[in-house]
Design a protein around this motif. Structure first.
Motif, short mmCIF file in Angstrom:
data_model
loop_
_atom_site.label_atom_id
_atom_site.label_comp_id
_atom_site.label_asym_id
_atom_site.label_seq_id
_atom_site.Cartn_x
_atom_site.Cartn_y
_atom_site.Cartn_z
N SER A 98 41.04 159.05 31.93
CA SER A 98 41.90 160.00 32.62
C SER A 98 41.43 160.23 34.06
O SER A 98 42.23 160.42 34.97
N LYS A 99 40.10 160.15 34.26
CA LYS A 99 39.56 160.37 35.62
C LYS A 99 39.86 159.19 36.54
O LYS A 99 40.23 159.39 37.70
N ILE A 100 39.72 157.95 36.04
CA ILE A 100 40.01 156.82 36.94
C ILE A 100 41.53 156.63 37.13
O ILE A 100 41.96 156.05 38.11
N ALA A 101 42.30 157.18 36.17
CA ALA A 101 43.76 156.99 36.22
C ALA A 101 44.42 157.77 37.36
O ALA A 101 45.60 157.57 37.63
N VAL A 102 43.67 158.66 38.03
CA VAL A 102 44.28 159.43 39.13
C VAL A 102 44.34 158.59 40.41
O VAL A 102 45.02 158.96 41.36
N ILE A 103 43.64 157.44 40.43
CA ILE A 103 43.52 156.67 41.68
C ILE A 103 44.65 155.63 41.80
O ILE A 103 44.78 154.76 40.94
N SER A 104 45.44 155.74 42.86
CA SER A 104 46.64 154.90 42.96
C SER A 104 46.31 153.40 43.02
O SER A 104 47.03 152.59 42.44
N GLN A 180 46.13 168.81 31.99
CA GLN A 180 46.28 169.31 33.36
C GLN A 180 46.05 168.18 34.37
O GLN A 180 46.84 168.00 35.30
N ARG A 181 44.97 167.40 34.14
CA ARG A 181 44.66 166.32 35.09
C ARG A 181 45.78 165.27 35.08
O ARG A 181 46.23 164.82 36.12
#
Ligand code: DC
Length: 218
Positions: A98-104, A180-181
């Protein structure tokens, strides 16, 4: 020929995986577990000791990783030939994904891998942005959700069944943080596609959800 795609998006723990796999089996279609791709990349980063901030190294690893899915009796994922199925299911892997998935840039690097799953006679695609970004022209779209407390309860039971020590309040907090993320990120956030059918599975059995989705497709 236009290959039909059924997208099933929704938050973690809504039952997307189980429902999508059973639907793919019943329809005789291929199955894309896009979350497993993000999870596999999270494992690859740890394995290769790549720092979370080093986007170009992560993109390189994303493009180089070789993933294959086997959907016979059990769902198995091989990363560069190694069976990583058990590691994929860990809560810590889901959180890193989920954390790496925020990076386009990382999402862009994984685009082709996901599109490649669209093959005849059809595809069931499970994730967060299947109906909005990856397959916006999909013929059938579902947004499958359930209340956070119900999803935490299901996850808790699953872990207990596997003999894994679990704490309901920690799971609930993790689920809420992940929701939320995933929902508030700038790129491809978790939102229902405008043309998706919304299903709240809080009080539904898996079979009832499957019957409702099949009635859309048939
Ligand atoms: O569906 P899952 O729990 O296996 O997904 C793990 C994480 O991967 C999820 O919290 C966010 C990310 N993900 C995503 O950003 N887009 C997808 N299509 C699927 C998963």
């Amino acid at each position: 020929m236009d290959i039909p795609v059924l997208t099933i998006d929704g938050p973690s723990g809504a039952g997307k995986g189980t429902v999508s796999r059973l639907l793919a089996k019943q329809l005789g279609w291929h199955y894309l577990d896009s979350g497993a791709i993000y999870r596999a990349l999270a494992l690859e980063i740890t394995e290769k000791d790549i720092e979370h901030g080093s986007i170009s190294d992560i993109v390189e690893a994303a493009l180089a990783m070789h993933l294959s899915f086997e959907c016979d009796k059990e769902f198995t994922v091989l990363l560069n030939g190694k069976n990583i199925t058990n590691l994929l299911g860990l809560e810590s892997t889901g959180n890193s994904a989920s954390k790496i998935a925020v990076i386009s840039e990382i999402r862009a690097a994984l685009l082709k891998k996901q599109h490649d799953f669209k093959q005849a006679p059809g595809l069931v695609a499970d994730g967060r942005d299947m109906g909005t970004v990856i397959f916006p022209d999909a013929k059938y779209k579902v947004f499958l959700t359930a209340s956070a407390s119900e999803r935490a309860e299901r996850r808790y039971k699953q872990l207990k069944l596997k003999g894994i020590d679990a704490n309901l309040s920690t799971i609930t907090t993790d689920i809420q943080e992940r929701d939320q993320r995933d929902s508030e990120r700038q790129f491809a956030p978790l939102v229902p596609a405008a043309d998706a059918v919304y299903i709240d599975s809080s009080t539904m059995s898996i079979q009832a959800v499957i019957a409702e989705v099949l009635s859309l497709v048939r």
